[in-house]
Design an enzyme around this catalytic site. Structure first.
Site, PDB file in Angstrom:
ATOM      1  N   ARG A 163       0.841  -1.198   0.000  1.00 18.81           N
ATOM      2  CA  ARG A 163       0.000   0.000   0.000  1.00 18.81           C
ATOM      3  C   ARG A 163       0.873   1.245   0.000  1.00 18.81           C
ATOM      4  O   ARG A 163       1.853   1.325   0.738  1.00 18.81           O
ATOM      5  CB  ARG A 163      -0.910   0.024   1.236  1.00 18.81           C
ATOM      6  CG  ARG A 163      -1.870  -1.160   1.290  1.00 18.81           C
ATOM      7  CD  ARG A 163      -2.772  -1.092   2.496  1.00 18.81           C
ATOM      8  NE  ARG A 163      -3.599  -2.294   2.584  1.00 18.81           N
ATOM      9  CZ  ARG A 163      -4.457  -2.545   3.562  1.00 18.81           C
ATOM     10  NH1 ARG A 163      -4.601  -1.672   4.536  1.00 18.81           N
ATOM     11  NH2 ARG A 163      -5.169  -3.658   3.561  1.00 18.81           N
ATOM     12  N   GLU A 187      -5.701  -0.688  15.098  1.00 18.11           N
ATOM     13  CA  GLU A 187      -6.456  -1.720  14.369  1.00 18.11           C
ATOM     14  C   GLU A 187      -5.520  -2.799  13.830  1.00 18.11           C
ATOM     15  O   GLU A 187      -4.507  -2.499  13.191  1.00 18.11           O
ATOM     16  CB  GLU A 187      -7.243  -1.063  13.232  1.00 18.11           C
ATOM     17  CG  GLU A 187      -7.990  -2.030  12.342  1.00 18.11           C
ATOM     18  CD  GLU A 187      -7.300  -2.217  11.000  1.00 18.11           C
ATOM     19  OE1 GLU A 187      -7.085  -3.392  10.629  1.00 18.11           O
ATOM     20  OE2 GLU A 187      -6.976  -1.214  10.341  1.00 18.11           O
ATOM     21  N   SER A 197      -9.846  -5.698  10.307  1.00 18.46           N
ATOM     22  CA  SER A 197     -11.141  -5.129   9.931  1.00 18.46           C
ATOM     23  C   SER A 197     -11.955  -6.249   9.305  1.00 18.46           C
ATOM     24  O   SER A 197     -11.537  -6.838   8.301  1.00 18.46           O
ATOM     25  CB  SER A 197     -10.967  -3.990   8.915  1.00 18.46           C
ATOM     26  OG  SER A 197     -10.656  -2.784   9.559  1.00 18.46           O
ATOM     27  N   ARG A 210       2.486   1.987  10.318  1.00 20.34           N
ATOM     28  CA  ARG A 210       1.967   2.331   8.988  1.00 20.34           C
ATOM     29  C   ARG A 210       3.084   2.106   7.972  1.00 20.34           C
ATOM     30  O   ARG A 210       4.006   2.919   7.869  1.00 20.34           O
ATOM     31  CB  ARG A 210       1.484   3.780   8.950  1.00 20.34           C
ATOM     32  CG  ARG A 210       0.760   4.155   7.655  1.00 20.34           C
ATOM     33  CD  ARG A 210       0.302   5.601   7.675  1.00 20.34           C
ATOM     34  NE  ARG A 210      -0.742   5.825   8.638  1.00 20.34           N
ATOM     35  CZ  ARG A 210      -2.037   5.619   8.403  1.00 20.34           C
ATOM     36  NH1 ARG A 210      -2.426   5.194   7.209  1.00 20.34           N
ATOM     37  NH2 ARG A 210      -2.937   5.856   9.325  1.00 20.34           N
ATOM     38  N   ARG A 218       1.363  -4.850  12.987  1.00 18.54           N
ATOM     39  CA  ARG A 218       0.952  -4.319  14.290  1.00 18.54           C
ATOM     40  C   ARG A 218       0.825  -5.426  15.333  1.00 18.54           C
ATOM     41  O   ARG A 218       0.997  -5.176  16.525  1.00 18.54           O
ATOM     42  CB  ARG A 218      -0.357  -3.547  14.140  1.00 18.54           C
ATOM     43  CG  ARG A 218      -0.192  -2.284  13.310  1.00 18.54           C
ATOM     44  CD  ARG A 218      -1.506  -1.560  13.112  1.00 18.54           C
ATOM     45  NE  ARG A 218      -1.335  -0.395  12.248  1.00 18.54           N
ATOM     46  CZ  ARG A 218      -2.333   0.405  11.867  1.00 18.54           C
ATOM     47  NH1 ARG A 218      -3.567   0.171  12.302  1.00 18.54           N
ATOM     48  NH2 ARG A 218      -2.091   1.433  11.089  1.00 18.54           N
TER      49      ARG A 218
END
Length: 408
Positions: A247, A334, A337, A262, A376
């Site tokens: 990403r 997070e 999801s 990130r 994470r």
């Protein structure tokens, strides 16, 4: 309108204007075709009478109609492409149970476990991992630039152990079919999953082959049954896949986003369901429980939140997030999801099922969730299990896999 709950400024004016113009063009074309058909019949009658002035006049008229028809058909084709682009830019409609508001107003549904208590200031995972030789971010930056992590030594072993363990957990305990898909996929795949056309700038693109690096295995698994009609007896179909994910993650980054928080590349185990509309929300709860199982077995404190409409992913009708506690940052982040996309992706991919009792095929519902992303998760394992001397106590399941209880 439910769709405006996602974006109050959403405008349909261009979409409606294009549709109105398309309808007007279609009426013009229908009239031209009618006149061409009548003219052709009349021409056949005149041709039997030989060469006449009326016949020559009709031939000229038909030629003009053919030219006008060609022009209008070209414009209609262009118009339909513009209309399709507008339609493809519209996100999924949020489910009635999804609250309004922004991510700051998300609803905490429940928590599991307690935040670990330390008698010392907890360290950030970057400091811990670099001291323990688990990450080498400096050399990774030389290889690929910032935001590309590199696991080394026991860190690489821990990453591989996590991935293998989660894949086996979901396949063995939860009944998922394992898939090891390609990392690259074509344009249609990303149209079906919902990344294109709206989020093209966030994808890594290989222009020569017109292929894209996947940002999540959801983009691949959503296309496994394109243009198929599944038998209801086969549903639900549950897949688990491992892929590295890529990403661009455009935007600025603060101190709280450094390290593994990130990144441009990360590893992820993805869960994906194909099911019937009637059972899809029950399936969402089951999917969430499978992702939670990972955190529970690792003994990590986390919370479960319901995302509001303004924070939903483009393709999602309802999303439930799992957020793990990172004591080094003093906040929740997070790690999974879990979303019900209802028939949004199925319509784009033309994936249907034939009901048991007969009747017309219907669109399936698709669901996806991280089961889990390791970046994470890796940070949480290190931060929640740190000790004063900078060593890390491994969760039991990982200690058994790595044949050691402590890193450091």
């Amino acid at each position: 309108m439910r769709l405006r709950r996602r974006n109050p400024s959403l405008s349909f004016s261009r979409l409606l204007a294009l549709d109105e113009e398309r309808r007007a063009l279609q009426r013009e074309l229908d009239e031209i075709r009618r006149r061409q058909n009548e003219g052709s019949d009349r021409l056949a009658e005149l041709s039997r009478a030989g060469q006449t002035p009326e016949r020559e006049k009709l031939l000229a008229e038909l030629k003009g109609l053919a030219e006008e028809r060609k022009r209008l058909e070209g414009r209609l084709s262009s118009l339909e492409a513009e209309l399709e682009a507008e339609l493809l830019s519209l996100p999924n409609i949020p489910h009635d149970s999804v609250p309004s508001g922004t991510k700051e107003e998300k609803m905490v549904l429940r928590t599991w476990g307690e935040p670990p208590k330390f008698d010392f200031p907890p360290q950030h995972h970057v400091a811990l991992a670099q001291r323990l030789g688990l990450l080498d971010l400096e050399r990774a930056a030389r290889l690929a630039g910032s935001r590309f992590p590199m696991y080394v030594g026991e860190g690489a072993r821990l990453e591989f152990a996590l991935l293998r363990w989660m894949l086996e957990l979901h396949a063995g305990e939860h009944g998922y079919i394992p898939v090891l898909p390609p990392i690259l996929a074509n344009r249609r795949s990303f149209l079906v999953s919902g990344q294109l056309p709206k989020f093209a700038d966030e994808l890594y693109h290989c222009p020569k082959d017109d292929l894209f690096l996947n940002p999540t295995a959801e983009s691949l698994l959503a296309n496994l049954h394109n243009d198929e009609i599944l038998e209801e007896e086969r549903l639900p179909l549950k897949y688990v896949a491992y892929t590295p994910c890529f990403r661009r993650e455009a935007g600025s980054y603060g101190e709280e986003q450094r390290g593994l928080i990130r990144v441009h590349q990360f590893n992820k185990i993805e869960l994906f369901w194909y099911t019937t509309p009637e059972s899809s929300y029950q399936a969402l709860e089951e999917l969430v429980s499978h992702a939670e199982r990972v955190l529970q077995l690792l003994g990590l404190h986390y919370r479960v939140t319901l995302l509001p409409a303004l924070d939903l992913a483009f393709q999602s009708a309802k999303t439930i997030d799992l957020e793990v506690w990172l004591p080094g940052q003093g906040g929740y982040y997070e790690v999974s999801s879990c979303s019900n996309c209802e028939d949004f992706q199925a319509r784009r991919g033309n994936v249907r099922y034939r009901p048991k009792g007969g009747g017309r095929p219907q669109y399936v519902h698709t669901l996806n969730g991280s089961g889990l992303a390791t970046s994470r998760l890796f940070a949480a394992i290190v931060e929640q299990n740190q000790r004063r001397d900078g060593t890390v106590v491994l969760p039991r399941v990982l200690a058994e896999l790595l044949d050691r209880e402590i890193l450091g």
